[in-house]
Design an enzyme around this catalytic site. Structure first.
Site, PDB file in Angstrom:
ATOM      1  N   GLU A 448      23.170 -44.683 -60.521  1.00  0.00           N
ATOM      2  CA  GLU A 448      23.535 -45.173 -59.198  1.00  0.00           C
ATOM      3  C   GLU A 448      22.577 -46.324 -58.669  1.00  0.00           C
ATOM      4  O   GLU A 448      21.828 -46.655 -57.987  1.00  0.00           O
ATOM      5  CB  GLU A 448      23.280 -44.176 -58.106  1.00  0.00           C
ATOM      6  CG  GLU A 448      24.164 -42.949 -58.570  1.00  0.00           C
ATOM      7  CD  GLU A 448      24.545 -41.963 -57.338  1.00  0.00           C
ATOM      8  OE1 GLU A 448      23.848 -42.177 -56.292  1.00  0.00           O
ATOM      9  OE2 GLU A 448      25.070 -41.364 -57.327  1.00  0.00           O
ATOM     10  N   GLU A 523      27.493 -37.031 -62.981  1.00  0.00           N
ATOM     11  CA  GLU A 523      26.920 -36.084 -61.814  1.00  0.00           C
ATOM     12  C   GLU A 523      28.255 -35.782 -61.156  1.00  0.00           C
ATOM     13  O   GLU A 523      29.017 -36.424 -60.691  1.00  0.00           O
ATOM     14  CB  GLU A 523      26.130 -37.096 -61.165  1.00  0.00           C
ATOM     15  CG  GLU A 523      25.146 -36.200 -60.041  1.00  0.00           C
ATOM     16  CD  GLU A 523      24.190 -36.992 -59.551  1.00  0.00           C
ATOM     17  OE1 GLU A 523      23.437 -37.951 -60.134  1.00  0.00           O
ATOM     18  OE2 GLU A 523      24.017 -37.001 -58.165  1.00  0.00           O
TER      19      GLU A 523
HETATM   20  C1  GAL Z   1      23.546 -38.674 -56.129  1.00  0.00           C
HETATM   21  C2  GAL Z   1      22.250 -39.161 -56.708  1.00  0.00           C
HETATM   22  C3  GAL Z   1      21.229 -37.930 -56.955  1.00  0.00           C
HETATM   23  C4  GAL Z   1      21.135 -37.066 -55.652  1.00  0.00           C
HETATM   24  C5  GAL Z   1      22.541 -36.657 -55.259  1.00  0.00           C
HETATM   25  C6  GAL Z   1      22.796 -35.627 -54.041  1.00  0.00           C
HETATM   26  O1  GAL Z   1      24.303 -39.607 -55.849  1.00  0.00           O
HETATM   27  O2  GAL Z   1      22.368 -39.600 -58.129  1.00  0.00           O
HETATM   28  O3  GAL Z   1      19.775 -38.387 -57.356  1.00  0.00           O
HETATM   29  O4  GAL Z   1      20.658 -37.896 -54.563  1.00  0.00           O
HETATM   30  O5  GAL Z   1      23.357 -37.940 -54.995  1.00  0.00           O
HETATM   31  O6  GAL Z   1      23.799 -35.426 -53.872  1.00  0.00           O
END
Ligand code: GAL
Length: 815
Positions: A448, A523
């Site tokens: 990100e 993710e």
């Molecule tokens: C993502 C990020 C993670 C965490 C997560 C929480 O966007 O990559 O590190 O913050 O959101 O939902």
């Protein structure tokens, strides 16, 4: 000795067998080789004191004395004569942030780091000084000495014997320092570190201090230097082609002639390839690399259920004598990323059932001993997880060793994308350190990077990193965790594998537009729940323990998994996150200090969604119903969920059937039940076999129970014993909503490292600095972590709570 097996050459084959059996004995003998190479742990007995980031007087005069002006002329705490007798003695791994009490601050960065008072607002807590004395015997004069820090958070400066040696910027990257010139033999030597954790690197709890292992390495002037062995294997038909690149460095002061020999051993220590030997002539202060190739017939592949490892043995000889040797574990396996058919390991098509993991654990913060790392990865494995994403930073070496041994694939990630000198160097050190690990499936070049991910600058940096990755490790591919959905231009266009963070709605369109780029959810989900809670409490910061709540960008477990199963081209995904971690208390703020994202809590106790994944990710018989059957009012309508992989389930309340339901695949079952105390039982039928579970209304707490992960641990000063605490009622039933305060007493030679209970809003101490160890149960559970010392023996831990029978457990520590 170069031997090659050529079909049809009977005599040569016979000679080869003879030579191989000779080498077998050589290999066995090699087990006892003593060369100068030694690794001595420096984890024990450091002196520690907080300094200050803004007050030189509290920072042992740092900033007002000369520390960099003349050689050997440091001041303040850097000088050997400095009196540190009032400093605290600590062992590393050590995290001073987790020792501090929580403190509210409205700044978002403090919140996302878990409200521990470290960082720019807390200069008095953000610098730590460490001093350690060590000695080296005179007989070792002439050898080389390297200090290795596996991870220090962060930005430290290092002095040895009053001389500035260097520093390391990144809080997650291993660093090493050749200190040969500074050693005083048969005398006391002094290492001093000033560690500055003022700046954050991430947006999650990061810890502070020397939070990973430290070692002193000794080897000969002609030696295999750091990361000097690279080995990988390609599978071709029924053979593995093994490529071994070995670097030798000469620091002897004159030209050195030596040989490098390598061969491969299987896990039992049997030599399975011939020995290859190359002669080298190396000028002083130069390095040379040799490449040696091997083949292994019918290799035992590294896989999830059979994590077979081979060992490359690398030997350097000079004047016929072995002067250096290194053994490097590696695996033979194939990862295949296909944009149409998805992912396969060793030709077997499968989904990546991954979890993202931050490194901190209950009680210890970021200073997680190797054995505790292993414990955590085993928990993931039992859930059915097959891949671990090191989010969002280089992992400790122990993560990779555990994944190699347990059969868990790894996405290995850098903290920040960048190709300036510092970031490129961090990236190269990561790849070189980690590339031999069997478990690593993909390199992740960042996460990100909203500032650059859609820009040409992002593309150029990604291009440079991918190129460098391929040079250093041609055996793997790269990906990146992009939260930019449909967007291709920028970092994504350079990626071998497109990593999607969330943006589930754009995935199909992206795949249509880029049908040749394999895709993984780097993710996904971010479902939030609190273990054992069944109502939302936005004041205290709790969420019900169902697969229900998620932030705007997230997906429920069931939502993303069904989506993934329906798309053969989608390789799978990494759930955010395997365990709760400190910081990111989304969707709440203070007093909530921990995340809710974990499928397990910060102690590794499963939340209910654990059983959803376990149902569909393993072949085990899984059946679980919730909520627990305490604390409701008669006549309440209770929403009951069942996670199981049974074909159908019948629910019974106090023996009365509430109906039978067919279990839809990759889903769960629900009943609305009018509460009456007693026993709620779920009976499942799975392939004709009955599996059952029940929740029961329990009575008052009666008896504590201590459950250690193992009865015996190693008396090596590193191994840990994880002891979980529960309380039973008089009928022997575990009480799922008990909150009793537990006191601990220890007898014997062990160290208590910390306590935790998984409550995301608890402000109780992880480290009871006054020596009075205690912790409340949170929904029936808490945990205490102990570490062995170097003496063999036994320790006994006793747990007491008011009005409840105590429990005791004895753990053997063996040499
Ligand atoms: C993502 C990020 C993670 C965490 C997560 C929480 O966007 O990559 O590190 O913050 O959101 O939902």
């Amino acid at each position: 000795m170069m031997i090659s097996f050529k079909k049809g050459y009977g005599l040569l084959f016979f000679i080869s067998i003879l030579l191989l059996s000779f080498q077998n004995t050589e290999a066995q003998k090699n087990g006892a080789i003593t060369t100068a190479r030694q690794t001595e742990s420096l984890n024990k007995n450091w002196k520690f004191h907080l300094g200050s980031a803004n007050n030189p007087e509290k920072d042992f005069s740092y900033g007002i004395v000369r520390n960099f002006t003349i050689a050997g002329g440091g001041g303040g705490a850097v000088t050997p004569k400095f009196d540190d007798s009032k400093w605290r003695t600590v062992n590393v791994p050590h995290d001073w942030a987790v020792e501090l009490p929580f403190e509210y601050h409205k700044h978002f960065d403090v919140q996302s780091h878990g409200y521990r008072p470290v960082g720019g607002f807390y200069p008095e807590n953000s610098v730590g000084w460490y001093r350690k004395k060590f000695s080296v015997e005179k007989e070792k004069e002439g050898q080389r000495f390297v200090l290795r820090f596996e991870g220090v958070y962060r930005d430290f400066k290092l002095w040895v014997n009053n001389n500035y040696i260097g520093g390391n910027f990144g809080g997650y990257t291993e660093s090493s320092f050749d200190i040969t010139d500074f050693i005083e033999f048969d005398k006391e030597n002094l290492i001093v570190l000033r560690v500055d954790a003022t700046q954050y690197e991430g947006w999650f709890y990061e810890g502070a201090g020397i939070y990973r292992n430290v070692a002193l390495e000794t080897f000969t002037p002609v030696h295999i230097p750091e990361y000097g062995v690279y080995v990988y294997a390609k599978v071709e038909k029924s053979q593995a082609k093994v490529v071994a690149q070995t670097t030798v460095k000469n620091q002897e002061g004159k030209i050195a002639e030596c040989t490098v020999s390598s061969y491969v051993m299987d896990a039992k220590g049997t030599q399975v390839t011939p020995t290859r030997t190359e002669k080298l002539k190396i000028k002083n202060n130069e390095t040379q690399q040799v490449e040696q190739n091997f083949s292994i017939k019918n290799p035992l592949l590294w896989g999830l259920n059979t994590p077979n490892l081979y060992r490359l043995v690398s030997i350097v000889k000079k004047d016929g004598k072995i002067i250096d040797n290194i053994e490097t574990e590696f695996g033979v396996r194939t990862f295949d990323y296909n944009a149409t058919t998805g992912f396969s390991l060793n030709g077997e098509s499968m989904k990546i059932k991954g979890m993202c993991v931050h490194q901190d654990h209950a009680g210890v913060g970021s200073a997680v001993p190797d054995a505790l790392v292993y414990y955590r990865i085993k928990l993931l494995k039992e859930m059915g997880v097959n891949a671990y994403r090191c989010s969002h930073n280089p992992p400790s070496k122990s993560v990779l060793e555990a994944c190699d041994k347990l059969g868990m694939m790894v996405m290995d990630e850098i903290r920040v994308i960048g190709t300036g000198k510092e970031n490129l160097d961090q990236f190269e050190r990561l790849v070189k350190r980690d590339r031999n690990h069997a478990s690593i499936m993909l390199w992740s070049l960042g996460n990100e990077e909203t500032g650059v991910q859609n820009t040409d600058l992002g593309r150029r940096m990604a291009h440079t990193l991918v190129q460098r990755q391929k040079e250093l490790d041609p055996s793997r591919l790269s990906t990146y965790g992009g939260n930019n959905g449909i967007n291709f231009k920028g970092i994504n266009q350079e990626m071998d594998v497109r990593g999607f963070n969330y943006h589930i709605k754009e995935l199909d369109d992206y795949h249509k537009e880029h049908p040749t780029q394999p895709i993984v959810f780097s993710e996904v989900s971010s479902m939030v729940s609190s273990r054992g809670m069944y109502a939302k409490d936005s004041i205290k910061g709790y969420l019900p323990d169902y697969d229900l709540n998620k932030p705007g960008w997230g997906q429920r477990a069931e939502e993303w998994w069904k989506f993934t199963v329906d798309r053969p081209w989608l390789m799978g995904g990494f759930v955010w996150t395997g365990f709760d971690y400190r910081g990111e208390p989304t969707p709440f703020t203070w007093p909530n200090v921990n995340s809710h994202f974990g499928i397990m809590d910060v102690c590794g106790f499963p939340k209910n969604t654990y059983y959803y994944y376990q149902s569909w990710w393993t072949d085990k018989d899984v059946i679980k119903i919730y909520p627990h059957w305490n604390g409701h009012k008669a006549g309440d309508k209770v929403n009951v969920w069942c996670n199981t992989n049974a074909d159908e389930v019948e629910l019974f309340l106090n023996g009365k059937s509430l109906g039978k339901k067919t279990m839809p695949r990759n889903s769960h079952l629900e009943w609305d039940v009018i509460y009456e105390p007693g026993k709620l039982e779920a009976v499942g039928l799975k392939n004709g076999k009955t599996i059952r579970t029940a929740v029961e209304t329990t009575s008052a707490p009666y008896q504590l129970v201590l459950t250690p992960d193992r009865q015996a641990i190693n008396a090596d000063g590193n191994d840990v014993s994880v002891i979980n605490v529960t309380v039973l009622d008089k009928q022997g039933r575990e009480i799922p909503d008990a909150m009793n305060l537990i006191q601990f007493q220890l007898k014997g030679n062990a160290t208590i490292l910390g306590v935790g209970n998984g409550d995301p809003s608890s402000h109780e101490a992880d480290k009871c600095m006054d020596g009075n160890w205690k912790r409340s149960l949170f929904n029936g559970k808490c945990q205490i972590i102990l570490q062995s010392m170097e003496q063999a023996g036994e320790f006994t831990l006793t747990a007491t709570a008011e009005g409840v029978q105590a429990a005791a457990v004895s753990i053997i520590m063996k040499k």
